[in-house]
Design a protein around this motif. Structure first.
Motif, short mmCIF file in Angstrom:
data_model
loop_
_atom_site.label_atom_id
_atom_site.label_comp_id
_atom_site.label_asym_id
_atom_site.label_seq_id
_atom_site.Cartn_x
_atom_site.Cartn_y
_atom_site.Cartn_z
N ARG A 1 0.84 -1.20 0.00
CA ARG A 1 0.00 0.00 0.00
C ARG A 1 0.88 1.25 0.00
N GLY A 2 1.93 1.20 -0.81
CA GLY A 2 2.88 2.29 -0.83
C GLY A 2 4.13 1.88 -0.09
N PHE A 3 4.46 2.57 0.97
CA PHE A 3 5.65 2.23 1.75
C PHE A 3 5.42 2.60 3.20
N GLY B 1 4.96 6.13 4.61
CA GLY B 1 5.63 6.89 3.57
C GLY B 1 6.84 7.63 4.10
N LEU B 2 7.70 8.05 3.19
CA LEU B 2 8.94 8.72 3.60
C LEU B 2 8.69 10.09 4.22
N THR B 3 7.62 10.74 3.84
CA THR B 3 7.38 12.08 4.33
C THR B 3 6.31 12.14 5.42
N GLU C 1 15.77 -3.03 -5.85
CA GLU C 1 15.23 -2.76 -7.17
C GLU C 1 13.84 -3.36 -7.34
N LEU C 2 13.61 -4.50 -6.69
CA LEU C 2 12.32 -5.17 -6.82
C LEU C 2 11.24 -4.48 -6.00
N GLN D 1 7.81 3.72 -2.59
CA GLN D 1 6.78 4.56 -3.19
C GLN D 1 6.14 5.37 -2.08
N ASP D 2 6.40 6.66 -2.08
CA ASP D 2 5.90 7.52 -1.01
C ASP D 2 4.46 7.91 -1.30
#
Length: 464
Positions: A379-381, A396-398, A439-440, A444-445
């Motif tokens: 569901r993203g990251f 997410g990252l942010t 890489e796999l 995805q933020d």
């Protein structure tokens, strides 16, 4: 009969001997607690069983007397964690001793027509460790870490015998067209209940290998959807919806097979020579209010909250593990490989995230655990980490870091990030260093979109 291409055969040979070289070259594990002789090991892994789905973990309606007896005769771990919040990465951590930030498989990724993304050919698994220690190794149940004819089938990852589903997607069906026996299809034509066949196979594996040390990974598919069972057992007349009666019957059916397995160990007089470990591969997939699958914990499968990653773990070994113990030792699936290495006096591969918890298992001594880390990509990251009693979650990252004090708030009701900026800063630093890029599974933020979806769900009154 299909013959392997020379280049493929050469890569398999190099990978196999590379594993042996790495095992021999790795630093010695601590051997002070290694059992002499080491025991048989049976790992029973349920699929999508929640932290609160067993009687010994608080379940009131679903009957699990045999698994409850395991807990009464051994250790019940209240702070054990799965490798991930979904199947494939959780099983990869279990096999490799690496958490989601370093493991080769970090999510469920399908390969058509059958299988999932394979692990690299040179992956060292716990089955390699046990095989190197002189054990006969068997996997019965679900694999989900490769596809047929790939470099990551069970036989290439250290298992002498395999019977079950290669593909976790196909394991959704309990009346399959076929199962795999090693690399050969066993045709069933949808006429047999797969769980019953796998339970029978487990008993036969134990009988065949009773005179020598064995390691059995018994990866049942119950209670993963879809909900199918030959009969409703003791729940036929309950005033519950049919799907919940089916779900309860599936779990109780698995419990009955655990009872038959334990009875066989006693019949063969190898009960005291066998360590049995029970756990679930991730949190509960079901969210109905009747059974309270996560107990008092927040969240379910695909969540980074405790209900998504905590596992109802039990260990039993008569004469070695003190019965009736409840332990708050923190450990995770990536500790299984180094623990088995120390148990058998073997060498531990370098660069693992896991540690041996053998002192907690055999002597009841607390083992200080390094920081734990999880990530989730479907569901993203999402990221989660635990340092001591502090738990952090970030979408997410942010996204902002949520902070929970698990010592006083295991239910994660109170985000105390605003009150502890020093801890938030510590987690910000750790989350940056806990992983290497993949890489796999690229990051995805999607935190802004996810936050909006969560707000909408909360407004609807959904259980998050």
């Amino acid at each position: 009969m299909r013959t392997a291409r020379p280049d493929r055969l050469r890569s398999r040979i190099l990978a196999y001997f590379g594993c042996l070289t790495l095992l021999a070259a790795a630093p010695l594990s601590g051997q002070g607690l290694a059992a002499t002789p080491p025991p048989n090991v049976i790992l029973i892994l349920a699929d999508d069983l929640g932290y609160g789905d067993l009687g010994c973990f608080g379940q009131q309606l679903i009957k699990t007397p045999n698994i409850d007896r395991l807990a009464a005769e051994g250790i019940r771990f209240t702070q054990a964690y799965a490798g991930a919040t979904v199947c494939a990465p959780s099983r990869c951590s279990l096999m490799t001793g690496k958490h989601n930030g370093h493991a080769p498989i970090r999510g469920n990724r399908e390969i058509k027509p059958e299988g999932q993304t394979p692990m690299p050919a040179d992956t060292i698994t716990v089955a390699h460790i046990m095989k190197y220690a002189g054990y006969t190794t068997g996997l019965i149940g679900k694999w989900g870490l490769g596809q047929p004819e790939s470099v990551s089938t069970p036989d290439k990852m250290g298992f002498d015998d395999f019977f079950g589903y290669n593909c976790q997607r196909m394991a959704h069906e309990y009346y399959p067209e076929y199962l795999w026996r090693n690399n050969d299809k066993v045709m069933l034509n949808g006429k047999a209940y797969s769980h019953d066949l796998m339970a029978k196979e487990a008993l036969e594996f134990i009988r065949r290998n009773q005179e020598k040390p064995f390691f059995l990974d018994l990866s049942f598919t119950i209670p993963h959807a879809k909900l199918q069972v030959p009969d409703l057992g003791p729940y036929a007349n309950e005033p519950w919806p049919d799907n919940l009666k089916t779900l309860a019957a599936m779990i109780t059916r698995m419990d009955g097979d655990v009872g038959r397995l334990m009875a066989l160990l006693k019949e063969l007089k190898i009960d005291e020579k066998t360590l049995v470990i029970f756990a679930s591969d991730n949190g509960a997939a079901y969210t109905d209010s009747l059974f309270k699958h996560s107990g008092s914990l927040r969240g379910h499968k695909r969540d980074m909250y405790e209900g998504g990653i905590a596992t109802p773990a039990i260990a039993r070994w008569p004469g070695k593990i003190k019965p009736g113990v409840t332990s708050d030792q923190v450990w995770a699936f990536w500790d299984f490989l180094p623990t088995m290495a120390e148990l058998t006096g073997r060498r531990i591969p370098a660069n693992l995230d896991g540690i041996s918890i053998l002192p907690a298992l055999l002597e009841g001594k607390a083992v200080e655990h390094p920081p734990l880390y999880w990530e989730f990509h479907e569901r993203g990251f999402d990221q989660a980490a635990r340092i001591g009693d502090w738990k952090a979650i970030r979408h997410g990252l942010t996204g902002p870091i949520e902070l929970y004090d698990l010592k006083s708030d295991r239910e994660e009701k109170h985000d105390v990030a605003a009150d502890h900026p020093d801890q938030v800063k510590k987690f910000e630093t750790f989350l940056k260093s806990a992983r290497v890029d993949s890489e796999l599974w690229p990051i995805q933020d999607t935190a802004p979109k996810k936050a909006a979806n969560q707000a909408k769900a909360k407004a609807r009154g959904s259980d998050l």
